[in-house]
Design a protein around this motif. Structure first.
Motif, PDB file in Angstrom:
ATOM      1  N   ALA A   1       0.829  -1.206   0.000  1.00 34.31           N
ATOM      2  CA  ALA A   1       0.000   0.000   0.000  1.00 34.31           C
ATOM      3  C   ALA A   1       0.861   1.254   0.000  1.00 34.31           C
ATOM      4  CB  ALA A   1      -0.919  -0.011   1.216  1.00 34.31           C
ATOM      5  N   ASP A   2       1.898   1.258   0.820  1.00 33.44           N
ATOM      6  CA  ASP A   2       2.826   2.393   0.882  1.00 33.44           C
ATOM      7  C   ASP A   2       3.541   2.556  -0.451  1.00 33.44           C
ATOM      8  OD1 ASP A   2       4.305   4.486   1.855  1.00 33.44           O
ATOM      9  OD2 ASP A   2       5.523   3.298   3.236  1.00 33.44           O
ATOM     10  N   ARG A   3       3.934   1.443  -1.070  1.00 28.53           N
ATOM     11  CA  ARG A   3       4.630   1.463  -2.365  1.00 28.53           C
ATOM     12  C   ARG A   3       3.753   2.117  -3.433  1.00 28.53           C
ATOM     13  NH1 ARG A   3       5.509  -3.836  -2.962  1.00 28.53           N
ATOM     14  NH2 ARG A   3       7.524  -3.643  -1.906  1.00 28.53           N
ATOM     15  N   ILE A   4       2.486   1.745  -3.464  1.00 24.31           N
ATOM     16  CA  ILE A   4       1.573   2.267  -4.488  1.00 24.31           C
ATOM     17  C   ILE A   4       1.369   3.765  -4.322  1.00 24.31           C
ATOM     18  CG2 ILE A   4      -0.827   2.199  -5.301  1.00 24.31           C
ATOM     19  CD1 ILE A   4      -0.777  -0.840  -4.586  1.00 24.31           C
ATOM     20  N   PHE A   5       1.085   4.202  -3.084  1.00 22.32           N
ATOM     21  CA  PHE A   5       0.845   5.627  -2.855  1.00 22.32           C
ATOM     22  C   PHE A   5       2.102   6.440  -3.149  1.00 22.32           C
ATOM     23  CE2 PHE A   5       0.342   9.584  -0.594  1.00 22.32           C
ATOM     24  CZ  PHE A   5      -0.998   9.898  -0.805  1.00 22.32           C
ATOM     25  N   THR A   6       3.243   5.926  -2.714  1.00 18.56           N
ATOM     26  CA  THR A   6       4.510   6.638  -2.905  1.00 18.56           C
ATOM     27  C   THR A   6       4.857   6.760  -4.373  1.00 18.56           C
ATOM     28  OG1 THR A   6       5.282   5.850  -0.745  1.00 18.56           O
ATOM     29  CG2 THR A   6       6.954   6.662  -2.273  1.00 18.56           C
ATOM     30  N   LEU A   7       4.584   5.724  -5.149  1.00 15.70           N
ATOM     31  CA  LEU A   7       4.890   5.763  -6.582  1.00 15.70           C
ATOM     32  C   LEU A   7       4.073   6.858  -7.279  1.00 15.70           C
ATOM     33  CD1 LEU A   7       6.580   4.445  -8.786  1.00 15.70           C
ATOM     34  CD2 LEU A   7       4.745   2.793  -9.147  1.00 15.70           C
ATOM     35  N   LYS A   8       2.822   7.019  -6.880  1.00 14.01           N
ATOM     36  CA  LYS A   8       1.995   8.088  -7.450  1.00 14.01           C
ATOM     37  C   LYS A   8       2.539   9.454  -7.039  1.00 14.01           C
ATOM     38  CE  LYS A   8      -2.162   5.189  -7.189  1.00 14.01           C
ATOM     39  NZ  LYS A   8      -3.471   5.007  -6.515  1.00 14.01           N
ATOM     40  N   ARG A   9       2.947   9.581  -5.792  1.00 13.56           N
ATOM     41  CA  ARG A   9       3.521  10.851  -5.314  1.00 13.56           C
ATOM     42  C   ARG A   9       4.803  11.168  -6.081  1.00 13.56           C
ATOM     43  NH1 ARG A   9       1.733  15.201  -1.910  1.00 13.56           N
ATOM     44  NH2 ARG A   9       3.597  16.322  -1.245  1.00 13.56           N
ATOM     45  N   LEU A  10       5.590  10.136  -6.350  1.00 11.11           N
ATOM     46  CA  LEU A  10       6.820  10.327  -7.115  1.00 11.11           C
ATOM     47  C   LEU A  10       6.497  10.820  -8.521  1.00 11.11           C
ATOM     48  CD1 LEU A  10       9.884  10.030  -7.477  1.00 11.11           C
ATOM     49  CD2 LEU A  10       9.488   7.630  -8.081  1.00 11.11           C
ATOM     50  N   PHE A  11       5.463  10.241  -9.141  1.00 12.87           N
ATOM     51  CA  PHE A  11       5.057  10.683 -10.476  1.00 12.87           C
ATOM     52  C   PHE A  11       4.712  12.171 -10.448  1.00 12.87           C
ATOM     53  CE2 PHE A  11       2.166  11.568 -13.921  1.00 12.87           C
ATOM     54  CZ  PHE A  11       2.685  10.858 -14.993  1.00 12.87           C
ATOM     55  N   ASN A  12       3.938  12.588  -9.447  1.00  9.41           N
ATOM     56  CA  ASN A  12       3.559  13.997  -9.361  1.00  9.41           C
ATOM     57  C   ASN A  12       4.767  14.894  -9.128  1.00  9.41           C
ATOM     58  OD1 ASN A  12       0.867  13.628  -9.886  1.00  9.41           O
ATOM     59  ND2 ASN A  12       0.196  13.731  -7.760  1.00  9.41           N
ATOM     60  N   GLY A  13       5.729  14.403  -8.342  1.00  6.09           N
ATOM     61  CA  GLY A  13       6.953  15.164  -8.145  1.00  6.09           C
ATOM     62  C   GLY A  13       7.696  15.362  -9.458  1.00  6.09           C
ATOM     63  N   ARG A  14       7.696  14.320 -10.280  1.00  4.02           N
ATOM     64  CA  ARG A  14       8.330  14.422 -11.596  1.00  4.02           C
ATOM     65  C   ARG A  14       7.561  15.378 -12.514  1.00  4.02           C
ATOM     66  NH1 ARG A  14      11.149   9.942 -13.381  1.00  4.02           N
ATOM     67  NH2 ARG A  14      11.328  11.133 -15.319  1.00  4.02           N
ATOM     68  N   CYS A  15       6.276  15.595 -12.211  1.00  2.00           N
ATOM     69  CA  CYS A  15       5.464  16.558 -12.971  1.00  2.00           C
ATOM     70  C   CYS A  15       5.627  17.983 -12.440  1.00  2.00           C
ATOM     71  CB  CYS A  15       3.990  16.166 -12.911  1.00  2.00           C
ATOM     72  SG  CYS A  15       3.582  14.649 -13.802  1.00  2.00           S
ATOM     73  N   GLY A  16       6.417  18.148 -11.374  1.00  2.00           N
ATOM     74  CA  GLY A  16       6.686  19.474 -10.836  1.00  2.00           C
ATOM     75  C   GLY A  16       5.889  19.841  -9.609  1.00  2.00           C
ATOM     76  N   LEU A  17       5.061  18.929  -9.100  1.00  2.00           N
ATOM     77  CA  LEU A  17       4.264  19.219  -7.911  1.00  2.00           C
ATOM     78  C   LEU A  17       5.090  18.952  -6.653  1.00  2.00           C
ATOM     79  CD1 LEU A  17       2.046  19.053 -10.098  1.00  2.00           C
ATOM     80  CD2 LEU A  17       0.552  18.048  -8.382  1.00  2.00           C
ATOM     81  N   THR A  18       4.963  19.839  -5.687  1.00  2.00           N
ATOM     82  CA  THR A  18       5.673  19.700  -4.412  1.00  2.00           C
ATOM     83  C   THR A  18       4.731  20.047  -3.263  1.00  2.00           C
ATOM     84  OG1 THR A  18       6.448  22.000  -4.405  1.00  2.00           O
ATOM     85  CG2 THR A  18       7.869  20.376  -5.512  1.00  2.00           C
ATOM     86  N   LYS A  19       5.311  20.213  -2.098  1.00  2.00           N
ATOM     87  CA  LYS A  19       4.540  20.539  -0.886  1.00  2.00           C
ATOM     88  C   LYS A  19       3.686  21.789  -1.078  1.00  2.00           C
ATOM     89  CE  LYS A  19       5.418  21.376   4.056  1.00  2.00           C
ATOM     90  NZ  LYS A  19       6.494  21.473   5.083  1.00  2.00           N
ATOM     91  N   LYS A  20       4.166  22.751  -1.857  1.00  2.00           N
ATOM     92  CA  LYS A  20       3.418  23.996  -2.049  1.00  2.00           C
ATOM     93  C   LYS A  20       2.069  23.760  -2.724  1.00  2.00           C
ATOM     94  CE  LYS A  20       5.638  25.043  -6.487  1.00  2.00           C
ATOM     95  NZ  LYS A  20       4.581  24.397  -7.258  1.00  2.00           N
ATOM     96  N   ASP A  21       1.927  22.651  -3.428  1.00  2.00           N
ATOM     97  CA  ASP A  21       0.674  22.350  -4.122  1.00  2.00           C
ATOM     98  C   ASP A  21      -0.325  21.612  -3.235  1.00  2.00           C
ATOM     99  OD1 ASP A  21       1.360  23.224  -6.957  1.00  2.00           O
ATOM    100  OD2 ASP A  21       3.015  21.851  -6.517  1.00  2.00           O
ATOM    101  N   ASP A  22       0.112  21.233  -2.025  1.00  2.00           N
ATOM    102  CA  ASP A  22      -0.776  20.555  -1.075  1.00  2.00           C
ATOM    103  C   ASP A  22      -1.573  21.599  -0.299  1.00  2.00           C
ATOM    104  OD1 ASP A  22       0.298  18.169  -1.913  1.00  2.00           O
ATOM    105  OD2 ASP A  22       1.619  17.937  -0.190  1.00  2.00           O
ATOM    106  N   THR A  23      -2.550  22.176  -0.963  1.00  6.21           N
ATOM    107  CA  THR A  23      -3.315  23.252  -0.333  1.00  6.21           C
ATOM    108  C   THR A  23      -4.776  23.153  -0.741  1.00  6.21           C
ATOM    109  OG1 THR A  23      -3.357  25.642   0.060  1.00  6.21           O
ATOM    110  CG2 THR A  23      -2.888  24.924  -2.200  1.00  6.21           C
ATOM    111  N   LEU A  24      -5.581  24.050  -0.207  1.00  3.29           N
ATOM    112  CA  LEU A  24      -7.024  24.070  -0.453  1.00  3.29           C
ATOM    113  C   LEU A  24      -7.434  25.454  -0.935  1.00  3.29           C
ATOM    114  CD1 LEU A  24      -8.296  22.307   2.817  1.00  3.29           C
ATOM    115  CD2 LEU A  24      -8.068  21.280   0.561  1.00  3.29           C
ATOM    116  N   PRO A  25      -8.614  25.570  -1.551  1.00  3.83           N
ATOM    117  CA  PRO A  25      -9.086  26.888  -1.964  1.00  3.83           C
ATOM    118  C   PRO A  25      -9.222  27.822  -0.766  1.00  3.83           C
ATOM    119  CG  PRO A  25     -10.429  25.143  -2.930  1.00  3.83           C
ATOM    120  CD  PRO A  25      -9.546  24.489  -1.916  1.00  3.83           C
TER     121      PRO A  25
END
Length: 607
Positions: free
Chosen positions: A528-552
């Motif tokens: 489960a950790d592997r799957i979630f982390t792999l998706k997070r890694l993909f988003n990191g490669r797309c340029g998303l970081t902690k700053k994008d973890d926000t709400l309206p």
């Protein structure tokens, strides 16, 4: 367990098949997990979502076709044109079952056809067929034609005109008028960019189970339990939760501005539907719950609106005429539009009209709060991508960027994906859940709010319903729930049984009965950790970081003022400190090399 895959290149029309190695299947399970693995293998994070290089992956899980209750689901994965990051959507119905019966667990699609095509799979035989006569037809018409053409039991996955026209809020539809949608993330536009109108699949293949008796015994027990514990869902569907959502301050009202909406909401409930336009209910394959609504009135005959649809096309637009909401939903299903994002962009446009940021001349007609007929017209305008509908079809974030004049403040999304019909000001744990969900705002990526509403989950030490008004421990709460939901999306089983007590031991029993794997809870949690982390890694490669973890800003700073969550706001910063600490990510909110190595996915840093 034999897992056969189809790999199709639409540019070259090359088709090949291969078997998934058991070691890979065990590390990623199926569905969302295995689909993410193949997506990383066959696509680059840097690709443009609507380019031929972006892969589109349809994936079953090992529970499909086994008779496990509520296992009739499949996952679709691609890079989202709506968010520009990891995209996935889940759908129920019959397509995943018929895909399995055709002899294959999943399909990897690359390239772009010169002319419209559909993919046909029958008992292992695969062919690409001309779909020129289907291009322009709605999803209901497409399903009906392909079922007649196939002339045997089959399932159809297709896009409507919105996907063909590359509306970024277009979904992928299944089951004709029953409208089982893989609605989120704009994957219908990816399918449309490839000129792939549909996939039709069927056959007689059945998976071999390691211990059929073990699987069947537990399935029989759970089938009875679900039927008993989820009677309300059977009777009223997900729309049965509308009244409670309004009472608690969860229901979106007036583009998330308003806190309460009594007595108007009473006409939009599952109970009201049952008393007026409901004709019967239906369910996905292997499901005893049967939460689907069949409605009929005037010229509408098909799927009744779900809770999310009522929330977004109804209360969020201040429309309280159930028939108007159902008609708008029916049009979304025919055009192949995500009802959540469509309702959100219409409410967004209504607020812009109300604030004189866009005009009647620009829209073509007045777009006033509560005008159900205007909502219906707007759905058609978006589905056809005509006039301002072409702008709104891009989703709230991109539409706001085009419109300007401060419109961004009224665009309610996370990472470009519109919020579903649940409010983090009501259920505090949704704040972290929405902010960190890999596909953008999603209540089902973590499903923590169920334990703040009426559920417990002893496997995670939750023996009492949690206080929904506090931020304490809500960041940490999301980690095991996000991981666990990823497992359910990989095995392919509905989230509703979570409320009817499916334990981790139950999952392990079923896994053993299907595969023979002697899997421990610790191994499952690592997967489960592997799957979630792999998706997070993909988003990191797309340029998303902690700053994008926000709400309206509206969710973080503007209280509802009335209703069951009148004065509460989530403390996202506090929650995220807890969350990041438990995840162990670096200062940019990304997985560390040590984590990737521990999970055995460091190879994906170089892809």
């Amino acid at each position: 367990m034999k897992m056969q895959m189809v790999h199709v290149n639409l540019s070259s029309k090359a088709i090949e098949t291969f078997s998934v190695e058991e070691s890979i299947a065990r590390r990623y399970i199926g569905g969302s997990g295995l689909g993410t693995y193949f997506f990383f293998k066959y696509s680059q994070p840097e690709v443009e979502p609507l380019s031929p290089e972006n892969s589109l992956i349809f994936m079953n899980g090992p529970f499909q076709g086994t008779g496990i209750p509520t296992s009739g689901r499949h996952q679709i994965i691609s890079k989202s044109p709506l968010t520009g990051a990891f995209g996935e959507s889940d759908a129920g119905g019959t397509f995943g079952y018929h895909l399995l019966r055709s002899g294959y667990y999943g399909i990897i699609i690359e390239g772009e056809a010169d002319t419209p095509l559909y993919l046909s799979i029958r008992d292992g035989e695969i062919s690409l067929c001309d779909a020129s006569s289907l291009w322009g037809k709605d999803s209901f018409e497409t399903e009906e034609f392909l079922k007649k053409e196939f002339n045997a039991p089959c399932g159809v996955s297709c896009i409507g005109p919105a996907g063909e026209k590359l509306a970024l809020i277009a979904g992928i539809m299944h089951d004709g008028s029953h409208a089982r949608a893989a609605g989120r993330c704009g994957l219908g536009a990816v399918m449309g960019s490839k000129k792939l109108k549909a996939i039709v699949a069927g056959g007689s293949y059945r998976p071999d189970l390691f211990d059929k008796e073990e699987v069947n015994a537990l399935s029989k027990e759970k089938h009875l339990l679900f039927s008993q514990k989820l009677k309300g869902m059977t009777r009223f569907g997900t729309a049965g939760g509308v009244s409670l959502a309004e009472e608690y301050g969860d229901l979106p009202i007036k583009n998330w501005q308003q806190g309460s909406w009594k007595p108007e909401v009473s006409s939009l409930t599952g109970e009201a539907m049952a008393d007026t336009i409901l004709t019967e209910n239906y369910g996905c394959m292997a499901c005893p719950i049967r939460c689907g609504r069949e409605v009929a009135f005037d010229t509408v005959a098909g799927a009744g609106p779900e809770y999310e649809t009522i929330g977004m096309l109804g209360s969020n637009c201040l429309v309280n005429d159930l028939k108007d909401v159902a008609r708008a939903a029916d049009l979304c299903n025919r055009y192949g539009l995500d009802t959540i994002s469509t309702g959100s962009v219409i409410a967004f446009a209504m607020e812009l009209f109300d604030r004189h940021i866009i005009t009647e001349e620009e829209i073509g007609f007045p777009l006033r709060w509560g005008d159900g007929k205007a909502v219906i017209r707007m759905v058609e305008t978006i589905g056809k991508r005509e006039g301002i509908g072409a702008i709104l079809s891009l989703g709230t974030r991109k539409a706001a960027e085009k419109i300007g004049k401060g419109a961004e403040h009224y665009a309610i999304h996370v990472k470009g994906l519109e919020l579903p019909a649940h409010d983090p000001r009501c259920y505090k744990s949704l704040a972290t859940g929405y902010a960190t969900s890999n596909r953008g705002a999603c209540h089902l990526s973590g499903y923590t709010y169920a334990c703040e509403r009426n559920a417990t989950y002893p496997d995670f030490g939750i023996t009492e319903v949690l206080d929904r008004s506090t931020d304490e421990e809500k960041g940490k709460l999301n980690v095991p729930f996000q991981n666990y939901m990823g497992i359910l999306d990989s095995l392919k089983i509905c989230k509703f049984p979570f409320l009817a007590t499916v334990s981790i031991n139950d999952l392990l029993t079923w896994i053993h009965g299907i595969t023979g794997w002697e899997m421990t809870r610790e191994e499952l949690e690592e997967i489960a950790d592997r799957i979630f982390t792999l998706k997070r890694l993909f988003n990191g490669r797309c340029g998303l970081t902690k700053k994008d973890d926000t709400l309206p800003e509206r969710i973080l700073k503007e209280p509802r003022k009335t209703g069951g969550a009148a004065d509460t706001l989530p403390d996202l910063e506090k929650q995220l400190k807890e969350y990041y600490s438990l995840r162990g990510w670096n200062e940019d909110g990304l997985p560390t090399y040590e984590q990737l190595k521990r999970l055995g996915i460091e190879e994906f840093l170089a892809i």
